[in-house]
Write an enzyme that holds these catalytic residues in place. Sequence first.
Site, PDB file in Angstrom:
ATOM      1  N   CYS A  88       0.812  -1.223   0.000  1.00  0.00           N
ATOM      2  CA  CYS A  88       0.000   0.000   0.000  1.00  0.00           C
ATOM      3  C   CYS A  88       0.842   1.268   0.000  1.00  0.00           C
ATOM      4  O   CYS A  88       0.370   2.323  -0.414  1.00  0.00           O
ATOM      5  CB  CYS A  88      -0.937   0.017   1.200  1.00  0.00           C
ATOM      6  SG  CYS A  88      -2.154  -1.309   1.191  1.00  0.00           S
ATOM      7  N   HIS A 336      -8.946   3.629  -1.978  1.00  0.00           N
ATOM      8  CA  HIS A 336      -7.545   3.258  -1.762  1.00  0.00           C
ATOM      9  C   HIS A 336      -7.020   2.502  -2.976  1.00  0.00           C
ATOM     10  O   HIS A 336      -6.909   1.277  -2.961  1.00  0.00           O
ATOM     11  CB  HIS A 336      -7.473   2.409  -0.497  1.00  0.00           C
ATOM     12  CG  HIS A 336      -6.112   1.944  -0.110  1.00  0.00           C
ATOM     13  ND1 HIS A 336      -4.938   2.499  -0.584  1.00  0.00           N
ATOM     14  CD2 HIS A 336      -5.732   0.952   0.753  1.00  0.00           C
ATOM     15  CE1 HIS A 336      -3.907   1.875  -0.040  1.00  0.00           C
ATOM     16  NE2 HIS A 336      -4.368   0.936   0.767  1.00  0.00           N
ATOM     17  N   CYS A 366       0.237   1.932   6.618  1.00  0.00           N
ATOM     18  CA  CYS A 366       0.492   0.518   6.885  1.00  0.00           C
ATOM     19  C   CYS A 366       0.634  -0.208   5.555  1.00  0.00           C
ATOM     20  O   CYS A 366       0.044   0.186   4.545  1.00  0.00           O
ATOM     21  CB  CYS A 366      -0.638  -0.092   7.714  1.00  0.00           C
ATOM     22  SG  CYS A 366      -2.291   0.094   7.000  1.00  0.00           S
ATOM     23  N   GLY A 368       1.522  -4.226   3.500  1.00  0.00           N
ATOM     24  CA  GLY A 368       1.590  -5.668   3.569  1.00  0.00           C
ATOM     25  C   GLY A 368       2.948  -6.149   4.064  1.00  0.00           C
ATOM     26  O   GLY A 368       3.974  -5.538   3.789  1.00  0.00           O
TER      27      GLY A 368
END
Length: 382
Positions: A88, A336, A366, A368
């Site tokens: 992300c 997102h 945050c 993965g």
Amino acid sequence: MNAVIVEAVRTPVGRRNGVLAQVHPADLSATVLRGLVERTGIDPEAVDDVIWGCVQQVSEQAIDIARTAVLAAGWPETIPGVTVDRQCGSSQQAVNFAVASVAAGHYDVVVAGGVESMTRVPMGSSTTIGHSPFPQSYRDRYDNVVPNQGVGAEMIAARWGLTRTDVDAYAARSHERAAAAQDAGLLADQIVPVATPDGLVGTDEGIRRGTTVDTLVTLKPVFREDGVIHAGNASQISDGSAALLIMSEEAAGRHGLRPIARVHTAVVTGDDPVIMLTGPIPATAKALKRSGLSLSDIGVFEVNEAFATVPLAWQRETGADDGLLNPNGGAIAFGHPLGGSGARIMTDMITHMRRNRIRYGLQTMCEGGGQANATIIELLDT
């Protein structure tokens, strides 16, 4: 050598199967590349590289979409592109790589950003059925648990004592703030309209006006029967792209461009990959320590709303002022588009900082694998 940001733009964010569904992700990317040229007047020939974030690097996003985007934009064939994946945070990492490369003297002018068309290349497309990315050695280390972001979001709720009302109220707040920003015209300056078969699209599609705790109460938890996470308090699956033009101060002077901001501090850190989403907490602490700044020096915080529990837990740990956290809403309202979100958020933050004369802003996401980037931006355009 000092690296400065001289422009930042983004496409509107479209819902899955929404207004941008018919647009190839390389064309979404090309839209913001051309947008940078239109706004700054820079000759694309001056760009040394395009560093692009993208998570699902398969199908239409395969074969180095950064390079494809350069060519789709009509830029010279001499301009290369490279695609990075830090989940992300991919386009936030792209910005940090670009700044480091300029500071090292490797580049004079570079574009950083990213894209994701989650309609055309669905989340999980890069994982072939029957072939797990997690080998047995990994599973042995983590008691045979395969990470799941939604379960991680529920684990955060349990650890920080966040109730269903807490997370739903936060989700409603995201939509309310995004709608207010849109109505006040605070988003329009960031956006480069996208040409679609149905016409130009210039506004974000995901904002749901009138969202309240009462309207969300009927939605069922997705990851645990007695849980708190559902579609209404999680980030939307979306399509979109964003880009920033970064160069040395000397190059900005040569091209007659005024620096807007600089990356004051950039860090990345790892955390527990099972709960996965808590990385922004230690990343923020690391960024503040490295920068020599305190929390009170920061005038705006952008913490990606992957799930409502993420910014809420971050806020409880840091004690940050609620009014400074995601002031124009976040991914719960806007969406997102994975590989493009970091650059989308940074574009919004820089725009907000310029409008309100805020010297320092901090962005964290945050990612993965239990990772997180944190970037402190310093406004120069005062």
